[in-house]
Design an enzyme around this catalytic site. Structure first.
Site, PDB file in Angstrom:
ATOM      1  N   SER A 147       0.831  -1.203   0.000  1.00  0.00           N
ATOM      2  CA  SER A 147       0.000   0.000   0.000  1.00  0.00           C
ATOM      3  C   SER A 147       0.862   1.247   0.000  1.00  0.00           C
ATOM      4  O   SER A 147       2.072   1.191   0.190  1.00  0.00           O
ATOM      5  CB  SER A 147      -0.895   0.005   1.238  1.00  0.00           C
ATOM      6  OG  SER A 147      -0.104   0.332   2.372  1.00  0.00           O
ATOM      7  N   LYS A 148       0.173   2.366  -0.175  1.00  0.00           N
ATOM      8  CA  LYS A 148       0.828   3.667  -0.181  1.00  0.00           C
ATOM      9  C   LYS A 148       1.557   3.883   1.152  1.00  0.00           C
ATOM     10  O   LYS A 148       2.644   4.437   1.199  1.00  0.00           O
ATOM     11  CB  LYS A 148      -0.296   4.699  -0.347  1.00  0.00           C
ATOM     12  CG  LYS A 148       0.133   6.085  -0.587  1.00  0.00           C
ATOM     13  CD  LYS A 148      -0.994   6.880  -1.213  1.00  0.00           C
ATOM     14  CE  LYS A 148      -1.956   7.414  -0.168  1.00  0.00           C
ATOM     15  NZ  LYS A 148      -3.021   8.245  -0.732  1.00  0.00           N
ATOM     16  N   ARG A 149       0.931   3.408   2.218  1.00  0.00           N
ATOM     17  CA  ARG A 149       1.540   3.595   3.545  1.00  0.00           C
ATOM     18  C   ARG A 149       2.854   2.817   3.678  1.00  0.00           C
ATOM     19  O   ARG A 149       3.754   3.243   4.379  1.00  0.00           O
ATOM     20  CB  ARG A 149       0.559   3.192   4.650  1.00  0.00           C
ATOM     21  CG  ARG A 149      -0.154   4.410   5.225  1.00  0.00           C
ATOM     22  CD  ARG A 149      -1.329   4.040   6.068  1.00  0.00           C
ATOM     23  NE  ARG A 149      -2.478   3.706   5.219  1.00  0.00           N
ATOM     24  CZ  ARG A 149      -3.173   2.576   5.309  1.00  0.00           C
ATOM     25  NH1 ARG A 149      -2.857   1.670   6.181  1.00  0.00           N
ATOM     26  NH2 ARG A 149      -4.190   2.369   4.511  1.00  0.00           N
TER      27      ARG A 149
END
Ligand code: GLU
Length: 508
Positions: A264-266
């Site tokens: 994910s982006k995180r």
């Protein structure tokens, strides 16, 4: 028109992430390996999640990655428009067509009615209550209203939706090119909304209508769309388009570096690695995410890396140009299991691609990174530095920091090393070396090396006593590139100045 036609169909709800780019790449490799066309379709029907700038980002990212669009975007094409917001009238006609043929129906349920239905089904023990064949006759729909009543309701302007009338029984069967035979029981599916009274279609209707009208032969997309395919197959049947139905292939997930869960982006922010091809600035928050590009990747290296995230050619070779990927790619060799995103491997690829560049080419690639730093370069020196330093970098962005001492006197001295290496006779050694070096007519690697080595042996010294001093004087570090070429690039005047400075420097 070629018979192999694939589409990459992103929704402009944010930047293209690395998973999306891999989907685009696999579509591209697949179609190009068969001499087919790559179509870009913008699926912008989800107006609530529309993000301005995302569409341009997608075009820029594909362009930087070397994925060429045959139809859609600026390329145009005969079967457009290639943006769903420009095709609304078509979806409306097709949805009404399904209603007229008994394959779909109008539903006028209010939010309260829907809530009530869900609450009742939940009470009866259902985990995720569906709007399906078992209740549709009891709901507020055209299935239990006369034609006139339906017309009156539509004319009255109350909100409505058109839902697909999923068959009560039967099995949807299709063959996925990666996963083999896939089956879904119709009585497990709900009657999905196809179109809303504001005239906007949902993803399912628009996607299938467009794939048909754009004559798509293969749908290659992420595995999160696998369950939607059941409805898509039913839609092809309802429209009587079965014979044109594309073949489906659902790609595996890209997993976090730890190997569990979707990347994910995180994860990017957490681990300091890019998950987008290029930089992205969140329009709302202004948060900036660096991409592979800004982190110092060459697009060819990024493409090579992501090509192998899920596709296994089954041979030793790991380095593939785009042309070679096209030549070798086959969808059957894409695995079902998720592929782990290994950032060290990405950097390894980049290092390999940097080695393939000539020093002139590398100088061009790193220029923008120098421009972002405060380091002023000159072209000739930059080319020489690139030749010397290319083995020592994995990312283009590392070069300014690692080569600063070539361009500026403002470099950091490794004082710990200096204290360790500085002995009683160091000053005398360096002073003598100043004489030796200033006597050189040609300040070239071989000459410098030869006089320094002769000096060491004549004085009965060791390399370990002399060379580290020269290294520290010229670059401030023991980790720099080869010493003698470094001295040549710096030039005699600079080398003499730096040795003199080191002699004068306070060593404590
Ligand atoms: N618009 C969908 C997406 O954003 C496309 C899925 C498909 O390829 O059918 O991924």
């Amino acid at each position: 028109m070629s018979t192999t036609r694939v589409r990459f169909a992103p929704s402009p709800t944010g930047p293209l992430h690395i998973g999306g780019l891999r989907t685009a790449l696999y579509n591209y490799l697949f179609t190009k390996s068969l001499g087919g066309s790559f179509i870009l379709r913008i699926e912008d029907t989800d107006r609530n999640r529309y993000v301005s700038g995302a569409e341009q980002y997608i075009l820029d990212a594909l362009n930087w990655s070397g994925i060429k669009i045959d139809e859609g975007g600026k390329a145009g094409g005969l079967l457009g428009p290639y943006k769903q917001s420009e095709r609304l009238s078509t979806y409306r006609v097709k949805a009404e067509d399904l209603v007229n043929r008994g394959c779909a129906y109008y539903a006028f349920d209010t939010e309260e009615e829907l809530e009530h239905m869900r609450a009742k089904r939940t009470e009866a023990g259902e985990h995720s209550p569906r709007y399906d064949y078992s209740i549709r006759e009891k709901m507020h729909t055209s299935l239990n209203l006369s034609k006139t009543e339906v017309q009156e309701k539509l004319a009255a302007g109350n909100p409505w939706v058109i839902r697909f009338k999923t068959p009560e029984s039967g099995t949807v069967v299709f063959t996925d090119l990666i996963r083999g035979e896939i089956r879904f029981e119709c009585n497990q599916l709900d009657d999905k909304v196809l179109l809303k009274s504001d005239g906007w279609p949902t993803y399912h209707l628009a996607n299938v209508v467009d794939d048909q009208y754009m004559q798509i032969s293969h749908v290659i997309r992420g595995e999160e769309w696998l369950s939607s395919t059941a409805l898509h197959v039913l839609l092809y049947q309802a429209f009587k388009w079965e014979k044109d139905m594309p073949q489906f292939a659902h790609l595996p997930l890209i997993l976090k570096p730890e190997g569990k869960g979707k990347l994910s982006k995180r994860d990017g922010a957490r681990l300091g690695m890019p998950v987008f091809p290029m930089e992205w600035k969140e329009p709302d928050t202004g948060d900036l995410f660096l991409g592979f590009k800004e982190m110092g990747f060459l697009p060819e290296a990024m493409i090579n890396f992501i090509a192998l995230l899920g596709w296994n050619p089954g041979i030793e070779q790991e380095i593939f140009s785009m042309e070679e990927l096209i030549g070798k790619f086959s969808i059957e060799k894409v695995g079902k299991a998720g592929a782990r995103f290994d950032f060290d491997k990405a950097k390894w690829f980049n290092h390999q691609y940097i080695q393939k560049l000539s020093q002139e080419e590398l100088a061009k690639e790193v220029l923008s990174f120098f421009e972002k730093s405060d380091i002023k370069t000159d072209n000739i020196k930059l080319i020489q530095v690139c030749g010397l330093m290319k083995e020592r970098i994995q990312l283009l962005s590392e070069l300014p920091g690692k080569s600063q001492f070539f361009f500026s006197d403002d470099f950091k001295m490794d004082t710990k090393q200096l204290r360790n290496r500085w002995k009683e006779d160091s000053e005398e050694i360096l002073t003598n070396l100043l004489d030796v070096l200033s006597g050189l007519v040609e300040f070239k690697t071989e000459e410098i090396e030869s006089v320094v080595k002769t000096f060491i042996s004549e004085k009965g010294l060791s390399f370990g006593k002399v060379l580290p001093l020269l290294r520290l004087a010229s670059s401030g570090t023991m980790e720099g590139p080869d010493l003698f070429p470094t001295l040549e690039i710096l030039g005699s005047e600079k080398v003499i100045e730096r040795i003199t400075n080191l002699i004068k420097m306070d060593k404590n």
